[in-house]
Design a protein around this motif. Structure first.
Motif, PDB file in Angstrom:
ATOM      1  N   ARG A  37      -9.377  -0.905  20.826  1.00 28.86           N
ATOM      2  CA  ARG A  37      -8.183  -1.287  20.914  1.00 28.86           C
ATOM      3  C   ARG A  37      -8.187  -2.842  21.157  1.00 28.86           C
ATOM      4  N   ASP A  38      -7.172  -3.603  20.580  1.00 26.25           N
ATOM      5  CA  ASP A  38      -6.899  -4.953  20.651  1.00 26.25           C
ATOM      6  C   ASP A  38      -5.680  -5.237  21.476  1.00 26.25           C
ATOM      7  N   ASN A  39      -5.582  -5.177  22.709  1.00 31.27           N
ATOM      8  CA  ASN A  39      -4.226  -5.333  23.100  1.00 31.27           C
ATOM      9  C   ASN A  39      -3.377  -6.740  22.958  1.00 31.27           C
ATOM     10  N   ALA A  40      -4.118  -7.621  22.691  1.00 30.57           N
ATOM     11  CA  ALA A  40      -3.553  -8.740  22.180  1.00 30.57           C
ATOM     12  C   ALA A  40      -2.705  -8.597  20.729  1.00 30.57           C
ATOM     13  N   LYS A  41      -3.408  -7.909  19.998  1.00 29.84           N
ATOM     14  CA  LYS A  41      -2.686  -7.608  18.678  1.00 29.84           C
ATOM     15  C   LYS A  41      -1.809  -6.242  18.815  1.00 29.84           C
ATOM     16  N   ASN A  42      -2.009  -5.487  20.057  1.00 35.73           N
ATOM     17  CA  ASN A  42      -1.164  -4.297  20.262  1.00 35.73           C
ATOM     18  C   ASN A  42      -1.486  -3.447  18.942  1.00 35.73           C
ATOM     19  N   THR A  43      -2.971  -3.319  18.931  1.00 38.78           N
ATOM     20  CA  THR A  43      -3.161  -2.568  17.792  1.00 38.78           C
ATOM     21  C   THR A  43      -4.463  -1.815  17.933  1.00 38.78           C
ATOM     22  N   VAL A  44      -4.614  -0.629  17.477  1.00 34.88           N
ATOM     23  CA  VAL A  44      -5.817   0.297  17.632  1.00 34.88           C
ATOM     24  C   VAL A  44      -6.472   0.668  16.547  1.00 34.88           C
ATOM     25  N   TYR A  45      -7.791   0.503  16.355  1.00 29.01           N
ATOM     26  CA  TYR A  45      -8.549   0.657  15.105  1.00 29.01           C
ATOM     27  C   TYR A  45      -9.250   2.046  15.207  1.00 29.01           C
ATOM     28  N   LEU A  46      -9.602   2.450  13.844  1.00 23.98           N
ATOM     29  CA  LEU A  46     -10.666   3.661  13.759  1.00 23.98           C
ATOM     30  C   LEU A  46     -11.490   3.067  12.673  1.00 23.98           C
ATOM     31  N   GLN A  47     -12.648   2.838  13.093  1.00 23.15           N
ATOM     32  CA  GLN A  47     -13.678   2.716  11.961  1.00 23.15           C
ATOM     33  C   GLN A  47     -14.351   3.880  11.644  1.00 23.15           C
ATOM     34  N   MET A  48     -14.602   4.092  10.533  1.00 26.40           N
ATOM     35  CA  MET A  48     -14.899   5.479   9.834  1.00 26.40           C
ATOM     36  C   MET A  48     -16.143   5.029   9.014  1.00 26.40           C
ATOM     37  N   ASN A  49     -17.429   5.467   9.363  1.00 25.48           N
ATOM     38  CA  ASN A  49     -18.510   5.122   8.459  1.00 25.48           C
ATOM     39  C   ASN A  49     -19.017   6.743   8.119  1.00 25.48           C
ATOM     40  N   SER A  50     -19.793   6.422   7.138  1.00 30.35           N
ATOM     41  CA  SER A  50     -20.618   7.672   6.490  1.00 30.35           C
ATOM     42  C   SER A  50     -19.491   8.863   6.268  1.00 30.35           C
ATOM     43  N   LEU A  51     -18.693   8.731   5.644  1.00 31.92           N
ATOM     44  CA  LEU A  51     -17.382   9.517   5.156  1.00 31.92           C
ATOM     45  C   LEU A  51     -17.990  10.506   4.459  1.00 31.92           C
ATOM     46  N   LYS A  52     -17.268  11.757   4.599  1.00 31.86           N
ATOM     47  CA  LYS A  52     -17.669  13.150   3.976  1.00 31.86           C
ATOM     48  C   LYS A  52     -16.242  13.448   3.233  1.00 31.86           C
ATOM     49  N   PRO A  53     -16.469  14.400   2.353  1.00 32.54           N
ATOM     50  CA  PRO A  53     -15.350  14.687   1.866  1.00 32.54           C
ATOM     51  C   PRO A  53     -14.657  15.742   2.700  1.00 32.54           C
ATOM     52  N   GLU A  54     -15.164  16.301   3.713  1.00 31.20           N
ATOM     53  CA  GLU A  54     -14.286  17.161   4.691  1.00 31.20           C
ATOM     54  C   GLU A  54     -13.486  16.261   5.586  1.00 31.20           C
ATOM     55  N   ASP A  55     -13.678  14.882   5.540  1.00 24.83           N
ATOM     56  CA  ASP A  55     -13.035  13.899   6.303  1.00 24.83           C
ATOM     57  C   ASP A  55     -11.495  13.623   5.661  1.00 24.83           C
ATOM     58  N   THR A  56     -11.374  14.093   4.285  1.00 25.40           N
ATOM     59  CA  THR A  56     -10.127  14.105   3.496  1.00 25.40           C
ATOM     60  C   THR A  56      -9.001  14.702   4.215  1.00 25.40           C
ATOM     61  N   ALA A  57      -8.105  13.691   4.727  1.00 22.12           N
ATOM     62  CA  ALA A  57      -6.737  14.175   5.268  1.00 22.12           C
ATOM     63  C   ALA A  57      -5.712  13.138   5.415  1.00 22.12           C
ATOM     64  N   VAL A  58      -4.571  13.409   6.007  1.00 27.45           N
ATOM     65  CA  VAL A  58      -3.754  12.203   6.283  1.00 27.45           C
ATOM     66  C   VAL A  58      -4.101  12.032   7.887  1.00 27.45           C
ATOM     67  N   TYR A  59      -4.305  10.855   8.069  1.00 28.84           N
ATOM     68  CA  TYR A  59      -4.494  10.313   9.417  1.00 28.84           C
ATOM     69  C   TYR A  59      -3.282   9.871  10.275  1.00 28.84           C
ATOM     70  N   TYR A  60      -3.070  10.270  11.221  1.00 30.90           N
ATOM     71  CA  TYR A  60      -1.944   9.897  12.189  1.00 30.90           C
ATOM     72  C   TYR A  60      -2.682   9.315  13.400  1.00 30.90           C
ATOM     73  N   CYS A  61      -1.527   7.975  13.983  1.00 33.10           N
ATOM     74  CA  CYS A  61      -1.926   7.773  15.409  1.00 33.10           C
ATOM     75  C   CYS A  61      -0.694   8.411  16.425  1.00 33.10           C
ATOM     76  N   ALA A  62      -1.103   8.318  17.421  1.00 30.13           N
ATOM     77  CA  ALA A  62      -0.003   8.733  18.303  1.00 30.13           C
ATOM     78  C   ALA A  62      -0.190   8.143  19.572  1.00 30.13           C
ATOM     79  N   ALA A  63       0.691   8.084  20.511  1.00 33.56           N
ATOM     80  CA  ALA A  63       0.683   7.322  21.908  1.00 33.56           C
ATOM     81  C   ALA A  63       1.288   8.370  23.033  1.00 33.56           C
TER      82      ALA A  63
END
Length: 123
Positions: free
Chosen positions: A72-98
């Motif tokens: 998270r970068d509170n100064a930018k009011n943003t959260v990140y999700l770095q995804m590496n070594s992606l697999k076909p089973e990671d296919t989906a709609v990704y949502y963030c929630a608070a």
């Protein structure tokens, strides 16, 4: 107006990487835990990762541990999700929630949601 906006999704080959962003407006992220969830066609929404507001503790589903990193970068009011070594089973709609302060794996604990971003892992 409380709003979360995801971005960064797309089509990537297996083994590739993407970085998702979750930008907040109408409130500051400092006091909120932010979770990333995903939903594949025909499946229930599942928790992927979460970062707490208090001490920045991070949590990962077993299926993504060691491959995904939440930050998270509170100064930018943003959260990140770095995804590496992606697999076909990671296919989906990704949502963030608070939700206030603490992380949870339960969809019903989160009151504010983004619109989602599609991640497709395919050759």
């Amino acid at each position: 107006q409380v709003q979360l906006v995801e971005s960064g999704g797309g089509l990537v080959q297996p083994g590739g990487s993407l970085r998702l962003s979750c930008a907040a407006s109408g409130f500051t992220l400092d006091d909120y835990a932010i979770g990333w969830f995903r939903q594949a066609p025909g499946k229930e929404r599942e928790g992927v990762s979460c970062i707490s507001s208090s001490d920045g503790s991070t949590y990962y589903a077993d299926s993504v541990k060691g491959r995904f990193t939440i930050s998270r970068d509170n100064a930018k009011n943003t959260v990140y999700l770095q995804m590496n070594s992606l697999k076909p089973e990671d296919t989906a709609v990704y949502y963030c929630a608070a939700q206030w302060l603490r992380c949870s794996w339960y969809v019903e604990d989160f009151g504010s949601w983004g619109q989602g971003t599609q991640v497709t892992v395919s050759s």
